[in-house]
Motif scaffolding. Structure first.
Motif, mmCIF file in Angstrom:
data_model
loop_
_atom_site.group_PDB
_atom_site.id
_atom_site.type_symbol
_atom_site.label_atom_id
_atom_site.label_comp_id
_atom_site.label_asym_id
_atom_site.label_seq_id
_atom_site.Cartn_x
_atom_site.Cartn_y
_atom_site.Cartn_z
ATOM 1 N N ILE A 90 0.790 -1.058 -0.008
ATOM 2 C CA ILE A 90 -0.128 -0.117 -0.106
ATOM 3 C C ILE A 90 0.766 1.282 0.112
ATOM 4 O O ILE A 90 0.558 2.233 -0.605
ATOM 5 N N ILE A 91 1.840 1.192 0.799
ATOM 6 C CA ILE A 91 2.744 2.329 1.233
ATOM 7 C C ILE A 91 3.656 2.709 -0.534
ATOM 8 O O ILE A 91 3.755 3.787 -0.970
ATOM 9 N N SER A 92 4.077 1.652 -1.184
ATOM 10 C CA SER A 92 4.519 1.487 -2.424
ATOM 11 C C SER A 92 3.573 2.286 -3.426
ATOM 12 O O SER A 92 4.160 3.027 -4.186
ATOM 13 N N ALA A 93 1.955 2.047 -3.442
ATOM 14 C CA ALA A 93 1.192 2.556 -4.370
ATOM 15 C C ALA A 93 1.129 4.119 -4.010
ATOM 16 O O ALA A 93 1.025 4.870 -5.062
ATOM 17 N N GLY A 99 -2.276 -4.655 -2.271
ATOM 18 C CA GLY A 99 -2.004 -4.541 -0.650
ATOM 19 C C GLY A 99 -3.016 -4.543 0.176
ATOM 20 O O GLY A 99 -2.781 -5.378 1.284
ATOM 21 N N GLU A 100 -4.269 -3.941 -0.163
ATOM 22 C CA GLU A 100 -5.357 -4.079 0.672
ATOM 23 C C GLU A 100 -5.747 -5.535 0.793
ATOM 24 O O GLU A 100 -6.308 -5.749 1.862
ATOM 25 N N GLY A 101 -5.825 -6.431 -0.204
ATOM 26 C CA GLY A 101 -6.129 -7.583 0.146
ATOM 27 C C GLY A 101 -5.288 -8.269 0.869
ATOM 28 O O GLY A 101 -6.106 -9.043 1.878
ATOM 29 N N LEU A 102 -4.128 -8.336 0.751
ATOM 30 C CA LEU A 102 -3.085 -8.842 1.996
ATOM 31 C C LEU A 102 -3.465 -8.269 3.303
ATOM 32 O O LEU A 102 -3.478 -9.096 4.442
ATOM 33 N N TYR A 103 -3.597 -6.918 3.501
ATOM 34 C CA TYR A 103 -3.953 -6.493 4.894
ATOM 35 C C TYR A 103 -5.249 -7.097 5.081
ATOM 36 O O TYR A 103 -5.233 -7.411 6.483
ATOM 37 N N TRP A 104 -6.376 -7.017 4.561
ATOM 38 C CA TRP A 104 -7.532 -7.404 5.013
ATOM 39 C C TRP A 104 -7.756 -8.691 5.508
ATOM 40 O O TRP A 104 -8.370 -9.175 6.217
ATOM 41 N N PHE A 105 -6.992 -9.519 4.584
ATOM 42 C CA PHE A 105 -6.931 -10.977 4.779
ATOM 43 C C PHE A 105 -6.522 -11.304 6.158
ATOM 44 O O PHE A 105 -7.035 -11.899 6.947
ATOM 45 N N GLN A 148 1.006 4.698 7.618
ATOM 46 C CA GLN A 148 1.142 3.056 7.335
ATOM 47 C C GLN A 148 2.343 2.597 7.731
ATOM 48 O O GLN A 148 2.120 1.457 8.161
ATOM 49 N N ILE A 149 3.639 3.250 7.703
ATOM 50 C CA ILE A 149 4.767 2.764 8.409
ATOM 51 C C ILE A 149 4.654 2.457 9.681
ATOM 52 O O ILE A 149 4.858 1.312 10.403
ATOM 53 N N ILE A 150 3.911 3.380 10.458
ATOM 54 C CA ILE A 150 3.795 2.969 11.999
ATOM 55 C C ILE A 150 2.797 1.777 12.276
ATOM 56 O O ILE A 150 3.218 1.175 13.053
ATOM 57 N N ALA A 151 1.787 1.836 11.328
ATOM 58 C CA ALA A 151 1.024 0.569 11.569
ATOM 59 C C ALA A 151 1.681 -0.735 11.464
ATOM 60 O O ALA A 151 1.431 -1.654 12.106
ATOM 61 N N ALA A 152 2.532 -0.690 10.276
ATOM 62 C CA ALA A 152 3.259 -1.924 10.060
ATOM 63 C C ALA A 152 4.195 -2.289 11.022
ATOM 64 O O ALA A 152 4.281 -3.319 11.322
ATOM 65 N N LEU A 153 4.877 -1.267 11.818
ATOM 66 C CA LEU A 153 5.710 -1.509 13.014
ATOM 67 C C LEU A 153 4.905 -1.835 14.081
ATOM 68 O O LEU A 153 5.311 -2.963 14.932
#
Length: 401
Positions: free
Chosen positions: A78-81, A109-115, A177-182
């Motif tokens: 998602i960040i790359s988009a 990216g949203e598909g991977l996140y929501w899965f 989004q980076i904070i959420a990933a961390l």
């Protein structure tokens, strides 16, 4: 709530701040390049076609890595988009079709996140804690949707132009989004190595409860297509194209939605759940109808207020009912097969809703085509709840013998 549940609430809230800031302004930002609601509809169709494929890939990855790792990978995509939007936005003026590339990457990216987040939400909560978990998450998400448009509006207001403000918004979205990933890396690693199947889950003949889950997701998806494609653009147009006024309206709507989520948490009980479902669906139906029938600031205000009030009663109830139904399968099998197939069904409904917008536009002149397509998609909020009433009535009759 458990540590995992609390962490998931925080991850969801952080993601929602970023997603809300991007969702309300990405459509508007890209709309400036295309000038066409129907091009934006095609962009959304590309994006939401990729989401179930992301779910499928997420299921494959979950066999080799933890769900929290899959979630992090989704956020990085998602960040790359958004990084592409920032770095190459100057190309969009002459090559508007690049928005479809954005949709492709963002949807993946949203598909991977929501899965991963759906799987973690289900496996980290129980039927005893789920209502509290869902309502708490909804309250935090609503609070996030208050913060997001307020901050975004301030950015747009104090920028030289709306376009410059949108670019700054995307920069903040990337940081969030980076904070959420961390934070997601702190979620307890959940590995599910049991095999699962997908194709057989599309057979709805023998399991009535599973048929109910799948059909409900399809019906929900058709109505949801309106929110994805049209409402943000219609509200923006109703403001006369003012990014700051648009943001002010969204902030006010989000505040009401936060209050409504607190009310829904207290009012929705097991014995009145279906009535709350009906109440919410009626409000959501009227909100979108008024928005398209009264395409000015007054219609936009009505939509925002009524949608904010009705959304928690319909959507929270839908999520509780669906998660409880999925819980019944979790002890006997790897639930990932069902999570993936219901996402295909949900996005199938969204695809049909978006296709109807394009289809009606081909045969009916504007603005009538827009009115017809919104009426068609809006009606599925009512159809969904009527279907739920019929299913639960039949189930009660079977239980009584």
């Amino acid at each position: 709530m458990s540590k995992n549940e609390k962490l998931l609430v925080i991850v969801n809230a952080t993601y929602f701040i970023a997603a809300t800031m991007s969702a309300v302004f990405v459509n508007v930002y890209l709309y400036a390049f295309t000038g066409s609601i129907y091009s934006m509809t095609m962009y959304a169709m590309v994006r939401f076609t990729m989401i179930p494929l992301g779910f499928y890939v997420g299921g494959l990855l979950s066999r080799k890595m933890s769900l929290s790792t899959v979630l992090s990978i989704g956020l990085l995509i998602i960040i790359s988009a958004f990084a592409f939007l920032l770095g190459f936005n100057h190309l969009f003026y002459d090559n508007y079709y690049l928005i479809f590339l954005v949709g492709l990457v963002l949807g993946s990216g949203e598909g991977l996140y929501w899965f991963s987040i759906n799987s973690l939400n289900l496996q980290s909560s129980s039927k005893e804690t789920r209502a509290t978990f869902i309502s708490t998450m909804a309250i935090f998400n609503s609070a996030s949707t208050v913060v997001a448009p307020f901050v975004a509006t301030m950015i747009v207001r104090f920028s030289d132009t709306d376009a410059v403000g949108y670019i700054r918004i995307f920069q903040i979205v990337i940081v969030l989004q980076i904070i959420a990933a961390l934070i997601s890396r702190k979620v307890e690693n959940i590995y599910v190595n049991k095999p699962y199947t997908i194709i057989d889950k599309f057979n709805l003949k023998h399991d009535l409860q599973w048929r109910y889950v799948m059909v409900s997701h399809f019906l929900f998806g058709v109505r949801d297509s309106l929110l994805i494609v049209l409402t943000s653009i219609l509200i923006y147009k109703a403001t006369g194209g003012s990014g700051s006024l648009y943001g002010d309206l969204l902030t006010g709507f989000a505040l009401l939605n936060l209050v409504a989520n607190f009310a829904a948490r207290r009012l929705i009980k097991r014995n009145n759940r279906l009535m709350m479902y009906l109440f919410g669906s009626i409000l959501l139906f009227t909100s979108t109808m008024v928005l398209v029938l009264v395409p000015n600031i007054y219609g936009a205000i009505y939509f925002g207020l009524v949608n904010a009030l009705g959304n928690p009663f319909m959507v929270n109830t839908f999520n509780i009912i669906m998660m409880n139904a999925l819980q019944d399968y979790i002890e006997e099998e790897n639930i990932f097969g069902r999570i993936i197939t219901k996402e295909f069904t949900l996005n199938g409904g969204r695809f049909i809703g978006m296709a109807s917008i394009l289809g009606f536009a081909m045969f009916i002149p504007e603005p009538l085509s827009l009115i017809v397509s919104v009426t068609f998609c809006s009606s599925f909020a009512i159809i969904l709840v009527v279907y739920a009433f019929n299913y639960h009535k039949k189930r009660e009759l079977v239980k009584r013998g």
